[in-house]
Design an enzyme around this catalytic site. Structure first.
Site, short mmCIF file in Angstrom:
data_model
loop_
_atom_site.label_atom_id
_atom_site.label_comp_id
_atom_site.label_asym_id
_atom_site.label_seq_id
_atom_site.Cartn_x
_atom_site.Cartn_y
_atom_site.Cartn_z
N PRO A 37 0.85 -1.20 0.00
CA PRO A 37 0.00 0.00 0.00
C PRO A 37 0.89 1.24 0.00
CG PRO A 37 0.08 -0.98 2.20
CD PRO A 37 0.91 -1.85 1.31
N GLN A 82 -6.58 -0.73 3.33
CA GLN A 82 -5.76 -0.40 4.49
C GLN A 82 -6.22 0.89 5.16
OE1 GLN A 82 -1.65 1.28 4.60
NE2 GLN A 82 -1.04 -0.77 5.22
N CYS A 97 3.60 3.31 8.52
CA CYS A 97 3.94 4.55 7.82
C CYS A 97 4.84 5.43 8.69
CB CYS A 97 2.68 5.34 7.46
SG CYS A 97 3.07 6.90 6.63
N LYS A 111 0.34 -4.34 8.59
CA LYS A 111 1.63 -3.96 7.98
C LYS A 111 2.37 -3.12 9.01
CE LYS A 111 4.65 -2.73 4.69
NZ LYS A 111 4.71 -1.43 4.04
N HIS A 119 8.07 -4.57 7.25
CA HIS A 119 9.12 -3.83 6.56
C HIS A 119 10.37 -3.87 7.44
CE1 HIS A 119 10.62 -0.63 3.82
NE2 HIS A 119 11.38 -0.37 4.86
N ASN A 153 9.10 -7.34 3.51
CA ASN A 153 9.04 -6.13 2.69
C ASN A 153 10.30 -5.30 2.92
OD1 ASN A 153 7.47 -2.98 3.09
ND2 ASN A 153 7.80 -3.92 1.12
N ASP A 173 13.41 -3.39 0.07
CA ASP A 173 14.60 -3.54 -0.81
C ASP A 173 14.50 -4.65 -1.85
OD1 ASP A 173 15.63 -1.53 0.74
OD2 ASP A 173 17.10 -2.77 1.79
N GLY A 178 7.15 -2.86 -2.99
CA GLY A 178 6.70 -1.47 -2.95
C GLY A 178 7.36 -0.64 -4.02
N ARG A 179 8.44 0.04 -3.64
CA ARG A 179 9.04 1.04 -4.53
C ARG A 179 9.49 0.47 -5.87
NH1 ARG A 179 13.39 3.50 -0.62
NH2 ARG A 179 13.22 1.39 0.28
#
Length: 332
Positions: free
Chosen positions: A18, A72, A102, A141, A171, A204, A206, A228-229
């Site tokens: 997300p 989410q 976040c 998350k 993460h 999560n 890298d 993600g990225r």
């Protein structure tokens, strides 16, 4: 086979993370086409949902072709989060996910997102109340901890499981790290290897290549990966990972024509879903990756990210198609 309650996700699922202003319906559609097994919406403010704020309510839009999909939510007030869960459940997602990860100041410093990692008892209590307030499966998350001195993720994951969550994505950084440094997956592995854990644990941080995805699967033993990225402007990453994992070989990188076609479709769907102005602004972060590896692309990228004229963007994409026809891309 990874499962969240009765939702079968395959033997090693790839999840779309997300991401604010990224994981919207147009982008999710492209990721689904390209192999994402489970997707989550952008995070939605519980207070915004309760106030019926347009931006928050819009983010509840989910479509049949996306399933399974999780919505989410985030917030720091337990009652508000319960109410937001009830509102969210009415839109019939497959999963409700709680954002405890976040790191952004305006979220975390108000005790939402990763901010709640400073108050683990509240985190556990909030989770328990959310689980009780819905019949849908609830996932979380989160991050390793607030800082290097508070990496309590092994205990935290177990406690969240004990109050009823049915999946956790971790993460591998602390809130203090934001997105800097390298993600530490050893603690994610410790969560997975805790004999008391029986829910799926997704890693999560890298994962930006098929090789790394396979290496981390084997090294850390997680049930799946959340991307993600690396997916921004590159929805092909999901199928590339799957193909490499199954065959040990790389899929051919998308051609220039494929890149232009997908970028164009992405923009068209975004304009349709959120209006021209916002679509143009939010597409800007995708262009670098859509056209990564094209030599001497900078002037075209500058045009794409500086103009606010939709026709000019389409003209620039046409120009790119003409100018770089037959040019070999430098990288995958």
């Amino acid at each position: 086979m990874a499962k969240i309650r009765d939702i079968e996700l395959g033997d090693f699922p790839l999840l779309l993370a997300p991401m604010e202003d990224v994981s919207d319906p147009p982008f999710r559609a492209l990721c689904k086409e390209n192999g994402a097994d489970l997707m989550y919406t952008e995070f939605i403010s519980s207070e915004g949902l309760i106030r019926d704020a347009v931006k928050s309510v819009e983010k509840l839009d989910i479509f049949e072709y996306e399933r399974p999909v999780g919505i989410q939510i985030f917030g720091n007030d337990i009652e508000s989060m319960k109410r937001a869960t009830e509102i969210t459940a009415k839109t019939n997602p497959d999963i409700i996910d709680i954002n405890y990860g976040c790191p952004v100041k305006k979220v975390a410093c108000k005790g939402s997102g990763a901010g709640i990692l400073q108050d683990i008892p509240k985190m556990v209590k909030m989770t328990a109340e959310i689980v009780k307030s819905t019949s849908l499966p609830v996932t979380v998350k989160t991050r390793l901890g607030w800082d290097d001195n508070t990496k309590y993720i092994v205990e935290v994951a177990e406690r969240l499981q004990d109050v009823g969550i049915e999946g956790i994505s971790i993460h591998g950084r602390t809130r203090k790290q934001m997105y800097k440094g390298e993600a530490d997956w050893s603690l994610i592995a410790d969560v997975k290897n805790n004999p008391r854990m029986h829910i799926p644990v997704f890693g999560n941080g890298d994962i930006d290549s098929p090789e790394k995805a396979v290496l981390y699967k084997e090294k850390y033993g997680v049930d799946g990966l959340m991307i993600g990225r690396a997916s921004i402007g590159y929805p092909w990453i999901f199928n590339e990972i799957k193909h490499y994992r199954n065959t040990g070989e790389h899929l051919p990188a998308p051609t220039l024509d494929q890149r232009i076609d997908v970028a164009r479709r992405h923009l068209e769907m975004s304009v349709k879903w959120k209006g021209e102005k916002l679509a143009i602004v939010e597409m800007k972060r995708h262009y670098s990756n859509y056209f990564k590896g094209i030599p001497h692309f900078k002037p075209f990228r500058t045009k794409l990210v500086t103009t606010f004229d939709l026709n000019e963007i389409y003209d620039t994409l046409d120009e790119v198609a003409e100018k770089f026809k037959g040019v070999e891309l430098l990288t995958q």
